[in-house]
Design a protein around this motif. Structure first.
Motif, mmCIF file in Angstrom:
data_model
loop_
_atom_site.group_PDB
_atom_site.id
_atom_site.type_symbol
_atom_site.label_atom_id
_atom_site.label_comp_id
_atom_site.label_asym_id
_atom_site.label_seq_id
_atom_site.Cartn_x
_atom_site.Cartn_y
_atom_site.Cartn_z
ATOM 1 N N THR A 103 0.909 -1.224 -0.180
ATOM 2 C CA THR A 103 -0.087 -0.116 -0.015
ATOM 3 C C THR A 103 0.836 1.206 0.059
ATOM 4 O O THR A 103 0.611 2.396 -0.352
ATOM 5 N N GLN A 163 -2.808 -3.882 6.302
ATOM 6 C CA GLN A 163 -2.901 -4.365 5.027
ATOM 7 C C GLN A 163 -4.238 -4.573 4.535
ATOM 8 O O GLN A 163 -4.737 -4.244 3.674
ATOM 9 N N ALA A 172 -1.555 -5.518 -1.396
ATOM 10 C CA ALA A 172 -1.676 -5.601 0.239
ATOM 11 C C ALA A 172 -1.729 -7.041 0.315
ATOM 12 O O ALA A 172 -1.258 -7.716 1.287
#
Length: 454
Positions: free
Chosen positions: A82, A173, A367
Motif C-alpha cells: 500500500t 494491509q 496488500a
C-alpha cells in the motif's frame, strides 16, 4: 489510549524523521563506497538474473528452499504494498513533487544496503529441525555481536518484526483492502476481511513451497497490471510529462518555485518525507526482505545480492514512480487529498468511477501479496523464538489479525506498527556496520575467486 497514542507518535516522529534517515542514508552511502558502487556494477547481472527467471525453470528450488527468482518474488511481494499507492501520495501531498527526487536518492543508496543484507542472510542461513533452510537478521546479528548481547539484540529484533509485520502490519494491509472494496463495490468490510483471511490462511498452511508459488505468479501480474493502468493515464496527459520531471527536480531544492506544489512545502519536508517514505517502501535496511533472500538456492551469496538490488529498483524506480507520475501529470496535488484518496482522485480524472475500482483491485493484489510476504518474514522469527511447533498457531493468529484489521482503523495499532517497524532498523543496520569487513570479503571472493572458477 489517547495519551499512549501521542507517546507512540512522538517516538515515531524522532525515529523516522531523524534517527532512521541518518542511519539508513549513512548505511547506504557507506556500502555504496565500500562496495565500489555495486548497484551500478551489478545492475546488469541483477536484471539478467531477475528477468531470466520469468521465462525459465532454471534454478528450480528443492524441498528445503526457494529458487532465486521465487525469493526475489517473495521479497517484492512484501516491498510492493500500500506504500506504493498511499505512501508516495502522502509524500507528494506534504513534501511536494521534490519528495520524489529524494525517494530516488534513498532507493539508489538502499540498493547497496539491501545487497549487503542479502549477502549476509545467505552467508549465515541455517537448516532448521524441519529440514528447511531459514535465515534472516537474527542470525547475522548474533554473528556481529557475540555472547549475551547478541542473543538479546537478536531476540528483540525477532519480537519487533513478528509484532510489526506479522500481526499489526498485516492488520493494516487488510484494512486497506477492505476499505478500498467497500468504496468501489459496497462490499462490507468484515466480509472482505474474512475472505482475505481464509485465502491467506490457505496459502500460509501450504508452507514455503506454496508461498513461493503464489508470489512468483502474483507479483509479475500485479506489477504489469498497475504499470499498464498508470501508463495509460500518464500518456493521456503526455503534455504534462516535461512539467512532471521539471517539478520533481526543481521541487527537490526549491519547492516554492513549483507551480501547483504542496502548500507550505519546504526543502526539509521534501527531503524527510521523500527519504522516509522511499526507505519504508523499498524496505532496504529494515531487515525484512533478507528472510526471503536467505532461503534462495544460489551458488554464491553475491548472486542473490544482485537480485535483492533489483527488488528495490522495481519497487521504487518503476512501481512507486508510476503513482508519482500519475498524480503529478494529472496535477492532483492541489486537490487537498492525501494518501490512497489522492491516488484514487488522480486515476479518476481519466477513469471516473473506474479509478476507484482500479485502485481497489491493485490494492487487493499489493496488500495481499504483502500479507503473504510479511507472514513469511514473521514465521522465520517465530521459529527462531519458539520452534517449528509454534508456526501453526502463528498462522491462525495472523489470519485473526487480518479479520480484525478489516473492521476498523485503530490509530494506536497503526502507529505502533510504524514505530516497531522503525525500531527494527536499528539492530539490523548496526549489525551490518559491524559485519562490513565480512560483506567486503564475500564480495571480493565472488569477483576474485568464484568467477574465475566458472
Amino acid at each position: 489510549m489517547e495519551t499512549l497514542n501521542n507517546i507512540v507518535l512522538t517516538i515515531q516522529h524522532y525515529l523516522a524523521d531523524y534517527i532512521l534517515i541518518i542511519l539508513l542514508l549513512a548505511g547506504g552511502a557507506w556500502f555504496t563506497i565500500r562496495l565500489n558502487f555495486i548497484q551500478v556494477r551489478g545492475f546488469k547481472e541483477g536484471m539478467k538474473r531477475a528477468f531470466g527467471g520469468l521465462f525459465s525453470k532454471k534454478g528450480e528450488a528443492g524441498k528445503d528452499g526457494m529458487s532465486s527468482f521465487q525469493a526475489l518474488a517473495t521479497a517484492i511481494a512484501a516491498q510492493v504494498g500500500t506504500g506504493n499507492i498511499a505512501g508516495a501520495a502522502t509524500a507528494l501531498a506534504i513534501g511536494g513533487p521534490g519528495a520524489i527526487f529524494w525517494m530516488w536518492i534513498a532507493a539508489f543508496l538502499g540498493m547497496a544496503t539491501i545487497f549487503a543484507e542479502a549477502v549476509m542472510a545467505q552467508k549465515y542461513k541455517q537448516v532448521g529441525k524441519d529440514g528447511q533452510v531459514t535465515g534472516g537478521p537474527v542470525y547475522y546479528i548474533r554473528a556481529a555481536f557475540q555472547g549475551t548481547f547478541g542473543k538479546v539484540l537478536a531476540g528483540i529484533f525477532a519480537v519487533l518484526i513478528t509484532l510489526a509485520l506479522g500481526f499489526m502490519g498485516n492488520a493494516v494491509q487488510s484494512n486497506s483492502i477492505a476499505s478500498a472494496f467497500n468504496t468501489a463495490f459496497g462490499i462490507p468490510q468484515p466480509v472482505m476481511g474474512v475472505i482475505v483471511a481464509i485465502i491467506a490462511l490457505f496459502v500460509f498452511m501450504g508452507g514455503m513451497k506454496r508461498i513461493a508459488k503464489v508470489t512468483e505468479i502474483i507479483v509479475p501480474f500485479m506489477a504489469v497490471l498497475y504499470i499498464i493502468g498508470s501508463l495509460i493515464v500518464i500518456f493521456y496527459n503526455y503534455k504534462n510529462i516535461p512539467y512532471a520531471f521539471a517539478s520533481i527536480f526543481v521541487g527537490a531544492f526549491k519547492p516554492s518555485a513549483v507551480t501547483g506544489g504542496a502548500v507550505g512545502a519546504t526543502i526539509k519536508l521534501a527531503l524527510t518525507k521523500g527519504v522516509a517514505r522511499g526507505l519504508f517502501s523499498n524496505e532496504a535496511g529494515m531487515g525484512s526482505t533478507p528472510h526471503a533472500h536467505a532461503v534462495a538456492k544460489v551458488d554464491h551469496p553475491v548472486e542473490q545480492g544482485f537480485l535483492a538490488m533489483i527488488g528495490v529498483f522495481i519497487d521504487t524506480f518503476i512501481v512507486l514512480n508510476m503513482t508519482a507520475l500519475v498524480i503529478i501529470t494529472t496535477k492532483s496535488i492541489p486537490s487537498g487529498k492525501t494518501g490512497a484518496e489522492l491516488s484514487q482522485f488522480a486515476f479518476s480524472t481519466l477513469y471516473g468511477k473506474g479509478g476507484d475500482i482500479f485502485i481497489a483491485v491493485c490494492l487487493l493484489f499489493f496488500a495481499f501479496s504483502t500479507i503473504i510476504g510479511w507472514y513469511f518474514f514473521g514465521e522465520a522469527n517465530v521459529k527462531y523464538l519458539f520452534g517449528t511447533k509454534a508456526v501453526r498457531i502463528y498462522a491462525v493468529l495472523v489470519a485473526v489479525c487480518v479479520v480484525l484489521g478489516s473492521l476498523a482503523q485503530v490509530d494506536l495499532v497503526w502507529n505502533m506498527a510504524d514505530c516497531f517497524n522503525s525500531m527494527m532498523v536499528i539492530p539490523n543496520i548496526l549489525a551490518l556496520f559491524m559485519l562490513s569487513k565480512v560483506i567486503k570479503s564475500v564480495h571480493d571472493d565472488y569477483y576474485k575467486k568464484f568467477l574465475k572458477k566458472k
